[in-house]
Motif scaffolding. Structure first.
Motif, PDB file in Angstrom:
ATOM      1  N   GLY A   1     -50.755  61.344  43.481  1.00 46.87           N
ATOM      2  CA  GLY A   1     -50.626  59.919  43.752  1.00 46.87           C
ATOM      3  C   GLY A   1     -49.708  59.611  44.921  1.00 46.87           C
ATOM      4  O   GLY A   1     -50.014  58.753  45.750  1.00 46.87           O
TER       5      GLY A   1
ATOM      6  N   LEU B   1     -52.386  56.304  35.486  1.00 43.75           N
ATOM      7  CA  LEU B   1     -52.469  57.485  34.630  1.00 43.75           C
ATOM      8  C   LEU B   1     -51.083  58.075  34.390  1.00 43.75           C
ATOM      9  O   LEU B   1     -50.741  58.449  33.263  1.00 43.75           O
ATOM     10  CB  LEU B   1     -53.384  58.520  35.288  1.00 43.75           C
ATOM     11  N   GLY B   2     -50.288  58.152  35.443  1.00 46.33           N
ATOM     12  CA  GLY B   2     -48.932  58.692  35.302  1.00 46.33           C
ATOM     13  C   GLY B   2     -48.050  57.822  34.426  1.00 46.33           C
ATOM     14  O   GLY B   2     -47.306  58.327  33.586  1.00 46.33           O
TER      15      GLY B   2
ATOM     16  N   SER C   1     -50.207  63.710  38.470  1.00 44.24           N
ATOM     17  CA  SER C   1     -50.412  62.344  38.977  1.00 44.24           C
ATOM     18  C   SER C   1     -49.303  61.951  39.954  1.00 44.24           C
ATOM     19  O   SER C   1     -49.549  61.211  40.907  1.00 44.24           O
ATOM     20  CB  SER C   1     -50.508  61.339  37.830  1.00 44.24           C
TER      21      SER C   1
ATOM     22  N   LEU D   1     -54.111  56.826  39.851  1.00 49.53           N
ATOM     23  CA  LEU D   1     -53.180  57.903  39.488  1.00 49.53           C
ATOM     24  C   LEU D   1     -51.830  57.348  39.054  1.00 49.53           C
ATOM     25  O   LEU D   1     -51.175  57.923  38.173  1.00 49.53           O
ATOM     26  CB  LEU D   1     -53.016  58.871  40.657  1.00 49.53           C
TER      27      LEU D   1
ATOM     28  N   ASN E   1     -45.790  55.706  42.448  1.00 47.10           N
ATOM     29  CA  ASN E   1     -46.120  57.135  42.422  1.00 47.10           C
ATOM     30  C   ASN E   1     -44.909  58.003  42.734  1.00 47.10           C
ATOM     31  O   ASN E   1     -44.730  59.063  42.133  1.00 47.10           O
ATOM     32  CB  ASN E   1     -47.262  57.424  43.406  1.00 47.10           C
TER      33      ASN E   1
ATOM     34  N   VAL F   1     -49.763  66.234  33.171  1.00 40.05           N
ATOM     35  CA  VAL F   1     -50.411  65.031  33.695  1.00 40.05           C
ATOM     36  C   VAL F   1     -49.433  64.229  34.539  1.00 40.05           C
ATOM     37  O   VAL F   1     -49.786  63.730  35.613  1.00 40.05           O
ATOM     38  CB  VAL F   1     -50.979  64.169  32.543  1.00 40.05           C
TER      39      VAL F   1
END
Length: 93
Positions: A47, A13-14, A43, A10, A73, A39
């Motif tokens: 996350g 992805l972030g 995330s 995550l 995160n 998104v």
């Protein structure tokens, strides 16, 4: 798949969404902008939650990887919170 790997995924992805949002040229009314913001927010929230769970799970012997994932995160979450939720004059005209 354990919690640490999901939190790391995550975070990646972030970060990818943040880079895409800031480096790509979008049209003002583009849905891609809102998708990227969603998104980033998802995330960041998921996350950070998973990273905190992983750090709690490890207890006093927290690994450096877990701490770095938590910091990444949390940074994505704070970035998502400072994004404007909408500017009707710019986004929908």
């Amino acid at each position: 798949m354990n919690i640490g790997n999901m939190a790391t995924g995550l975070a990646g992805l972030g970060l990818a969404a943040v880079i895409d949002l800031n480096c790509r040229v979008h049209s003002p009314g583009s849905r891609t902008i809102w998708r990227e913001r969603d998104v980033i927010a998802f995330s960041g929230i998921a996350g950070t939650s998973l990273s905190l769970l992983q750090c709690i799970w490890e207890g006093r012997d927290v690994s450096a990887r877990s701490v770095i994932t938590l910091a990444t995160n949390a940074s994505i979450l704070f970035y998502a919170l400072q994004l404007p939720w909408g500017d009707p004059m710019r986004d929908f005209t």
